[in-house]
Design a protein around this motif. Structure first.
Motif, short mmCIF file in Angstrom:
data_model
loop_
_atom_site.label_atom_id
_atom_site.label_comp_id
_atom_site.label_asym_id
_atom_site.label_seq_id
_atom_site.Cartn_x
_atom_site.Cartn_y
_atom_site.Cartn_z
N CYS A 68 0.83 -1.20 0.00
CA CYS A 68 0.00 0.00 0.00
C CYS A 68 0.87 1.25 0.00
O CYS A 68 0.61 2.21 -0.73
CB CYS A 68 -0.92 -0.01 1.22
SG CYS A 68 -1.98 1.44 1.36
N ASP A 69 1.92 1.25 0.80
CA ASP A 69 2.82 2.39 0.90
C ASP A 69 3.49 2.69 -0.44
O ASP A 69 3.57 3.84 -0.87
CB ASP A 69 3.88 2.12 1.98
CG ASP A 69 4.82 3.29 2.17
OD1 ASP A 69 4.34 4.42 2.37
OD2 ASP A 69 6.05 3.09 2.13
N THR A 70 3.98 1.62 -1.10
CA THR A 70 4.66 1.79 -2.39
C THR A 70 3.69 2.28 -3.46
O THR A 70 4.00 3.22 -4.21
CB THR A 70 5.29 0.46 -2.84
OG1 THR A 70 6.22 0.02 -1.85
CG2 THR A 70 6.01 0.62 -4.17
N CYS A 71 2.51 1.68 -3.52
CA CYS A 71 1.51 2.08 -4.51
C CYS A 71 1.03 3.51 -4.24
O CYS A 71 0.84 4.30 -5.18
CB CYS A 71 0.32 1.13 -4.51
SG CYS A 71 0.70 -0.53 -5.13
N VAL B 156 2.90 10.55 -6.38
CA VAL B 156 3.86 11.31 -7.17
C VAL B 156 3.30 11.63 -8.56
O VAL B 156 3.46 12.73 -9.08
CB VAL B 156 5.19 10.54 -7.29
CG1 VAL B 156 6.10 11.17 -8.34
CG2 VAL B 156 5.91 10.50 -5.95
N MET B 157 2.63 10.66 -9.16
CA MET B 157 2.16 10.83 -10.53
C MET B 157 0.82 11.56 -10.64
O MET B 157 0.59 12.31 -11.59
CB MET B 157 2.07 9.45 -11.20
CG MET B 157 3.43 8.80 -11.42
SD MET B 157 3.37 7.27 -12.40
CE MET B 157 2.61 6.16 -11.24
N PHE B 158 -0.08 11.35 -9.67
CA PHE B 158 -1.43 11.90 -9.80
C PHE B 158 -1.89 12.76 -8.63
O PHE B 158 -2.97 13.35 -8.69
CB PHE B 158 -2.45 10.76 -9.98
CG PHE B 158 -2.11 9.80 -11.09
CD1 PHE B 158 -2.15 10.20 -12.42
CD2 PHE B 158 -1.72 8.49 -10.80
CE1 PHE B 158 -1.83 9.32 -13.43
CE2 PHE B 158 -1.41 7.61 -11.81
CZ PHE B 158 -1.45 8.01 -13.14
N GLY B 159 -1.09 12.81 -7.57
CA GLY B 159 -1.54 13.50 -6.36
C GLY B 159 -1.78 14.99 -6.52
O GLY B 159 -0.89 15.71 -6.98
N LYS B 160 -2.97 15.45 -6.14
CA LYS B 160 -3.31 16.88 -6.19
C LYS B 160 -3.96 17.35 -4.89
O LYS B 160 -3.78 18.49 -4.49
CB LYS B 160 -4.25 17.15 -7.37
CG LYS B 160 -3.61 16.96 -8.74
CD LYS B 160 -4.60 17.30 -9.85
CE LYS B 160 -3.95 17.12 -11.22
NZ LYS B 160 -4.92 17.43 -12.32
N HIS B 161 -4.73 16.48 -4.28
CA HIS B 161 -5.48 16.86 -3.08
C HIS B 161 -4.82 16.28 -1.83
O HIS B 161 -4.65 15.07 -1.72
CB HIS B 161 -6.93 16.38 -3.17
CG HIS B 161 -7.65 16.91 -4.39
ND1 HIS B 161 -7.61 16.25 -5.60
CD2 HIS B 161 -8.39 18.02 -4.57
CE1 HIS B 161 -8.32 16.93 -6.49
NE2 HIS B 161 -8.81 18.01 -5.89
N VAL C 64 -5.97 6.41 -2.26
CA VAL C 64 -6.88 5.55 -3.04
C VAL C 64 -6.06 4.54 -3.85
O VAL C 64 -6.38 3.35 -3.89
CB VAL C 64 -7.78 6.40 -3.96
CG1 VAL C 64 -8.57 5.50 -4.90
CG2 VAL C 64 -8.72 7.27 -3.13
N GLY C 65 -5.00 5.03 -4.49
CA GLY C 65 -4.14 4.14 -5.27
C GLY C 65 -3.47 3.09 -4.41
O GLY C 65 -3.31 1.95 -4.83
N ALA D 139 -3.03 -2.45 -2.92
CA ALA D 139 -2.95 -3.51 -1.92
C ALA D 139 -3.97 -4.61 -2.21
O ALA D 139 -3.66 -5.80 -2.12
CB ALA D 139 -3.17 -2.93 -0.52
N ALA D 140 -5.19 -4.20 -2.57
CA ALA D 140 -6.23 -5.18 -2.90
C ALA D 140 -5.85 -5.99 -4.14
O ALA D 140 -6.05 -7.21 -4.18
CB ALA D 140 -7.56 -4.47 -3.12
N LEU D 141 -5.30 -5.31 -5.13
CA LEU D 141 -4.87 -5.99 -6.35
C LEU D 141 -3.75 -6.98 -6.07
O LEU D 141 -3.77 -8.12 -6.58
CB LEU D 141 -4.41 -4.96 -7.39
CG LEU D 141 -3.93 -5.52 -8.75
CD1 LEU D 141 -5.05 -6.31 -9.43
CD2 LEU D 141 -3.43 -4.39 -9.65
N LEU D 142 -2.80 -6.58 -5.24
CA LEU D 142 -1.71 -7.49 -4.86
C LEU D 142 -2.26 -8.70 -4.11
O LEU D 142 -1.80 -9.83 -4.31
CB LEU D 142 -0.71 -6.75 -3.98
CG LEU D 142 0.18 -5.71 -4.67
CD1 LEU D 142 0.97 -4.90 -3.65
CD2 LEU D 142 1.11 -6.37 -5.68
#
Length: 280
Positions: free
Chosen positions: A153-156, A162-167, A183-184, A189-192
């Motif tokens: 979760c931390d890595t994702c 980094v790529m999409f964070g705005k809020h 959210v990512g 984590a769920a996908l993993l």
């Protein structure tokens, strides 16, 4: 392109290399299990307790030394299956801490005594669940969920942030963390968890692992962020960047295991309760 440049920094590569080394250590000790894993968790816990107590300048003071002794005693009780006496250990530690406060008054403050007792619970007790998860039925497979939904979760969250964070998620407590990253992180984590269950489902006695593991990882991922922010809050309150410089790119044991600390017991009890309810 700018997001990729932001990602490929010296700090990122330090984190990556250190992360790979940590994963290799985790693989070696967790796969081996038993006393090897127990000894590793004991060392990690003692270093974590040291880092935690150092924040409050208690690492070499008598109340702090009591916590080290209690930590070793706690793991000895787990090793020799004396868990029914663990509450006695906690009560004894509390009495000794109160005695050190009373009979040396005003050498120590009340909040310092409480910090020492909390250190045993927050670091030693919580981290011990890495070993306890490994020792449960199917533990050789379930234990990896602790790391999938904390480090995963931390890595994702880092990548998505980094790529999409705005809020900003917690602008004062942790300005770099974003809602998009959170959210990512949970989705990752769920996908993993799903991928992991799909690979090892035939080796598990757990029913519906491809459904159970993603749910467990998603919940664990959410909880892991609380642990991460908790550790950040302690550092903010005491104006420190990292608990130590033990792990390049990550900081100390508590910087790297801040999410694992709270996730390990959650995974243990989620699996236990889902089995009791016939869901796993």
């Amino acid at each position: 392109m700018s997001a990729v440049k932001k990602l490929l920094t010296k700090s990122f590569f330090e984190r990556l290399i250190s992360g790979i080394i940590l994963v290799l250590i985790a693989l070696a000790t967790i796969i081996t299990g038993g006393d090897v894993l127990l000894a590793t968790v004991v060392v990690i816990s003692l270093i974590g307790v040291f880092e935690f107590l150092r924040v409050f300048k208690l690492q070499w003071k008598f109340p702090g030394i009591l916590v080290y002794i209690a930590s070793v005693a706690y793991y000895a009780m787990i090793r020799f299956e004396l868990s029914k006496y663990i509450l006695v250990l906690f009560i004894l530690l509390l009495i000794l801490l109160m005695a050190s406060y009373v009979f040396t008054f005003p050498k120590y403050k009340a909040d310092e005594v409480m910090v020492c007792f909390f250190g045993l619970l927050y670091v030693t007790f919580m981290l011990s669940y890495i070993y306890q998860v490994r020792m449960m039925k199917d533990g050789a497979y379930i234990v990896w969920l602790v790391f999938l939904c904390s480090w995963g979760c931390d890595t994702c969250a880092y990548l998505f942030g980094v790529m999409f964070g705005k809020h900003k998620m917690a602008p004062v407590l942790s300005p770099k963390k974003s809602i998009e990253g959170a959210v990512g992180g949970v989705f990752g984590a769920a996908l993993l968890g799903f991928i992991y269950a799909s690979i090892f489902a035939d080796h598990l006695t757990i029913k519906n692992a491809v459904i159970v593991f993603p749910i467990v990882c998603a919940i664990g991922g959410i909880i892991s962020m609380i642990g991460d922010l908790m550790a950040s809050g302690i550092k903010r309150n005491h104006d420190i960047k990292d608990y130590s410089k033990l792990i390049p790119g990550h900081g100390g044991i508590l910087d790297r295991f801040d999410s694992v600390i709270i996730t390990a017991p959650i995974i243990f009890y989620l699996v236990v309760f889902m089995k009791l309810w016939g869901l796993a």
